[in-house]
Motif scaffolding. Structure first.
Motif, PDB file in Angstrom:
ATOM      1  N   ALA A   1      36.103  -1.783   6.150  1.00 62.73           N
ATOM      2  CA  ALA A   1      37.263  -0.918   6.437  1.00 62.73           C
ATOM      3  C   ALA A   1      37.056   0.470   5.832  1.00 62.73           C
ATOM      4  CB  ALA A   1      38.541  -1.542   5.880  1.00 62.73           C
ATOM      5  N   GLY A   2      36.418   0.508   4.654  1.00 60.37           N
ATOM      6  CA  GLY A   2      36.274   1.762   3.930  1.00 60.37           C
ATOM      7  C   GLY A   2      35.165   2.672   4.438  1.00 60.37           C
TER       8      GLY A   2
ATOM      9  N   ASN B   1      34.720   3.256   9.890  1.00 62.03           N
ATOM     10  CA  ASN B   1      35.463   4.159  10.765  1.00 62.03           C
ATOM     11  C   ASN B   1      35.240   5.611  10.379  1.00 62.03           C
ATOM     12  OD1 ASN B   1      36.903   2.317  12.513  1.00 62.03           O
ATOM     13  ND2 ASN B   1      37.978   1.662  10.683  1.00 62.03           N
TER      14      ASN B   1
ATOM     15  N   ARG C   1      50.432  -7.016  14.968  1.00 59.28           N
ATOM     16  CA  ARG C   1      51.553  -7.560  14.194  1.00 59.28           C
ATOM     17  C   ARG C   1      52.004  -8.857  14.856  1.00 59.28           C
ATOM     18  NH1 ARG C   1      50.024  -3.529  12.023  1.00 59.28           N
ATOM     19  NH2 ARG C   1      51.191  -1.696  11.350  1.00 59.28           N
TER      20      ARG C   1
ATOM     21  N   PRO D   1      45.629   6.583  14.893  1.00 58.87           N
ATOM     22  CA  PRO D   1      44.322   6.023  14.509  1.00 58.87           C
ATOM     23  C   PRO D   1      44.395   5.179  13.245  1.00 58.87           C
ATOM     24  CG  PRO D   1      44.418   8.381  14.039  1.00 58.87           C
ATOM     25  CD  PRO D   1      45.630   8.046  14.835  1.00 58.87           C
ATOM     26  N   TYR D   2      45.386   5.464  12.385  1.00 52.89           N
ATOM     27  CA  TYR D   2      45.528   4.693  11.146  1.00 52.89           C
ATOM     28  C   TYR D   2      46.630   3.643  11.259  1.00 52.89           C
ATOM     29  CZ  TYR D   2      42.703   8.325   8.898  1.00 52.89           C
ATOM     30  OH  TYR D   2      41.688   9.179   8.540  1.00 52.89           O
ATOM     31  N   GLY D   3      47.095   3.339  12.446  1.00 56.36           N
ATOM     32  CA  GLY D   3      48.214   2.420  12.586  1.00 56.36           C
ATOM     33  C   GLY D   3      49.491   3.149  12.207  1.00 56.36           C
ATOM     34  N   GLY D   4      50.462   2.403  11.691  1.00 59.17           N
ATOM     35  CA  GLY D   4      51.714   3.074  11.352  1.00 59.17           C
ATOM     36  C   GLY D   4      52.667   2.182  10.597  1.00 59.17           C
TER      37      GLY D   4
ATOM     38  N   ARG E   1      52.575  -0.562   7.028  1.00 61.48           N
ATOM     39  CA  ARG E   1      51.226  -1.131   6.939  1.00 61.48           C
ATOM     40  C   ARG E   1      50.156  -0.169   7.434  1.00 61.48           C
ATOM     41  NH1 ARG E   1      54.473  -5.269   8.787  1.00 61.48           N
ATOM     42  NH2 ARG E   1      55.168  -6.483   6.999  1.00 61.48           N
TER      43      ARG E   1
ATOM     44  N   CYS F   1      47.163   2.374   7.430  1.00 62.94           N
ATOM     45  CA  CYS F   1      45.917   2.257   6.659  1.00 62.94           C
ATOM     46  C   CYS F   1      46.074   2.861   5.250  1.00 62.94           C
ATOM     47  CB  CYS F   1      44.808   2.998   7.400  1.00 62.94           C
ATOM     48  SG  CYS F   1      43.332   3.216   6.397  1.00 62.94           S
TER      49      CYS F   1
END
Ligand code: HEM
Length: 593
Positions: free
Chosen positions: A343-344, A347, A413, A524-527, A530, A532
């Protein structure tokens, strides 16, 4: 007649035209074979239209032709094309997909995905995290069970009915809490300082480039290896690479096969892919075993220490302690941390490439970026001021456009309540809801695509990288990320639009990325709660990586024609941000100062 038209191309018009018995027999056989598929498609299409018009209840199901398999093969092997077509059919109505034996709910961009992010209290990420841990990071069933046991949610207050759960077993909450605490504030500053120092010193000392031009086979590999090492060093400590010198090579080999794991391809069909994962897990295990034998994470003298070389960041010690208390095995901890390393890095590094590549492809951009970058250098230390970089308009615009251009990240989700409603539609408890940012980020009707050329085509279509897309220039009414209804603004005859911006223009520009302006088209980072937890780190790493690279080296693309044609590698869609679909040979030399 319709069916004959359909089977003719398959079985040969000549044969049918001859009218032979053999031909008729073949047609009849073909019709018999195809009929169930055709009928299934007709019935599921009619049903989809009927449910869509009804406007509430269980969302419509995407039509399919193959009865038991449903949408499986289109979704697994043509995700981009299939979701694009299905979104066109349903617009902003959530729809159901039948994939394998499971039903999932696709949440379109715009209002529905914004509603999904808003309803954090009624939704969880548990199923998707379990899927990722099991399929992607090779977690074994006994450790998956530790996750499965926890239904208490990821908020400080356990969900109703879970109040009496042993707090140590609340893995989702601890993980969520630790990530957010240790990837922000003072800890983020410390992490970033280490990344910056690692990366700057690596580029200053690498023997891959000297004062004379040297040819390198691929810009992406060059950037990737240095960023990965700097980033992992900052997170997991410098021992990792001493113990496992091939970690970077093994990690990217593993990353290359991600889609194979996610499709649950059996091991016997993809032995090399699984061997790559075994190797990277073995390296992580070696590091983990070493760290445990060298330093007790409970050592009171370590309290408040942000970094030491054995465990790396304080976050890694906090994670190890929580994993042990929750009951994960050593292998379970290793899978968890491989997930975190992925994850780190997986991307942010491809996203950085697109910024760097597009800057190198344009002399105008190179000059403007250098102008911004030079203003952020602290001459006393020779290091960049991260806050100053983050405040520069053009750099911000390049960063945002890169995420829009290459990210195919998924937000998923599942409702943890009965009767969950999303924009009027009912989604059953525990059903998997998912949304992929790519589609909103590539909606040609939403984004500003620049001037309309005499050919009628936009100058900067959504499938191209446009440095200024996210920037609003006060003297340019046609600027800004969202297409405005006034068509005349974009016609090429509009004489007040200057084709190329300057460094002076950039000083006045404003990057626009807030949710209200982008109306659920860019996540891009969700929302929601939760979102990122690594987004601040990602942005800072990307900007530092570009700045240091540009300041340290002169780089020329050896095949600019091919480089200009480079596109995100869709073979890995939708596993996250995508790197280029080709090698980018360069020549490189150190700048003389
Ligand atoms: C450009 C870079 C990045 C992108 C596009 C990205 C994207 C995402 C997305 C879409 C999610 C899921 C969020 C949701 O469902 O709403 C996520 C989760 C996550 N990201 Fe990132 N991310 C990036 C960089 C990073 C970095 C640098 C780190 C850490 C060092 C990181 C750590 C994580 C973790 C640990 C999660 C899971 C969070 C949880 O379990 O609650 N990410 N990321």
């Amino acid at each position: 007649m319709g069916l004959q038209l359909l089977v003719e191309p398959l079985f040969g018009g000549a044969l049918i035209g001859r009218g032979s018995w053999d031909g008729r027999l073949l047609i009849t056989a073909a019709i018999a074979v195809l009929l169930p598929f055709i009928l299934t498609y007709i019935v599921t299409s009619l049903n989809a239209s009927w449910v869509t018009n009804r406007g509430n209840g269980n969302p419509p199901a995407a039509p399919y032709a193959v009865p038991v398999l449903g949408n499986t093969s289109q979704f697994a092997y043509d995700t981009e094309g299939f979701i694009t077509r299905t979104l066109r059919r349903f617009g902003s109505v959530p729809f159901r997909l039948k994939v394998g034996l499971e039903t999932m709910y696709y949440i379109p961009y715009g209002e529905p995905v914004q509603a999904m992010f808003k309803h954090a209290r009624d939704l969880s990420m548990k199923p998707i995290i379990i899927v990722a841990m099991r399929d992607q990071f090779g977690m074994k069933p006994a450790d998956v069970a530790v996750y499965e046991r926890d239904g208490s949610g990821d908020m400080a207050k356990p969900l109703e009915g879970w109040e009496h759960m042993d707090p140590a077993h609340r893995v989702f909450y601890h993980q969520h809490h630790d990530l957010n605490a240790h990837l922000s504030g003072v800890a983020l500053g410390a992490l970033m300082a280490r990344f910056k120092a690692n990366y700057t010193s690596q580029l200053a000392t690498t023997d891959q480039a000297g004062e004379h031009w040297t040819e390198l086979p691929d810009l992406y590999s060059f950037l990737r290896d240095h960023m990965f090492r700097a980033s992992c060093g900052a997170l997991l400590g410098e021992r990792l690479f001493e113990l496992c010198p091939d970690f970077s090579r093994d990690f990217w080999e593993f990353d290359k096969h991600l889609i194979t794991y996610l499709r649950r391809t059996p091991r016997w069909m993809a032995p090399r892919a699984y061997a790559a994962r075994d190797r990277v897990l073995a390296s992580m295990k070696k590091w983990y075993t070493h760290a445990r034998s060298q330093l007790d994470y409970r050592d009171p003298t370590l309290a408040g220490v942000e970094y030491e070389p054995v465990w790396g960041a304080r976050l890694m010690r906090a994670r190890a302690e929580k994993f042990d208390k929750a009951g994960f095995s050593l292998d379970g901890c290793v899978s968890m941390d491989l997930g975190f390393v992925w994850a780190g890095t997986a991307n942010v590094i491809p996203a950085t490439l697109w910024v760097l590549l597009n800057v190198l492809l344009s002399e105008n951009l190179t000059g403007r970026v250098m102008a911004e970058v030079e203003e952020c250098l602290d001459e006393a230390t020779g290091l960049f001021d991260v806050a100053a970089l983050c405040g520069k308009p053009l750099l911000n615009g390049l960063y945002l456009e890169s995420l829009r251009y290459c990210a195919a990240t998924t937000s998923a989700r599942n409702p943890v309540v009965d009767n969950f409603k999303l924009c009027g539609w009912s989604i059953p408890r525990d059903a998997l809801m998912m949304s992929i940012v790519w589609f909103g980020a590539h909606d040609p009707n939403f984004w500003n695509a620049g001037r309309i050329l005499p050919s009628g085509k936009p100058e900067h279509p959504v499938d191209t990288y446009w440095a200024e897309r996210f920037l609003e220039y006060p003297d340019d009414p046609a600027s800004g990320p969202v297409r405005k209804p006034n068509h005349a603004l974009y016609t090429s005859s509009s004489s007040d639009i200057r084709p190329e911006k300057t460094a002076q223009d950039d000083k006045t520009a404003k990057p626009i990325s807030h949710t209200a302006a982008l109306q659920g088209h860019f996540y891009p980072y969700g929302g929601g709660s939760r979102i990122c937890p690594g987004r601040h780190l990602a942005k800072q790493e990307l900007l530092v990586a570009v700045a240091v690279m540009m300041r340290e080296f002169e780089i020329e693309l050896l095949d600019p024609v091919s480089a200009r044609r480079a596109r995100p590698d869709m073979r890995v869609f939708p596993t996250g941000a995508m790197g280029p679909d080709r090698k980018l040979p360069i020549r490189i030399r150190r700048r003389t100062r």
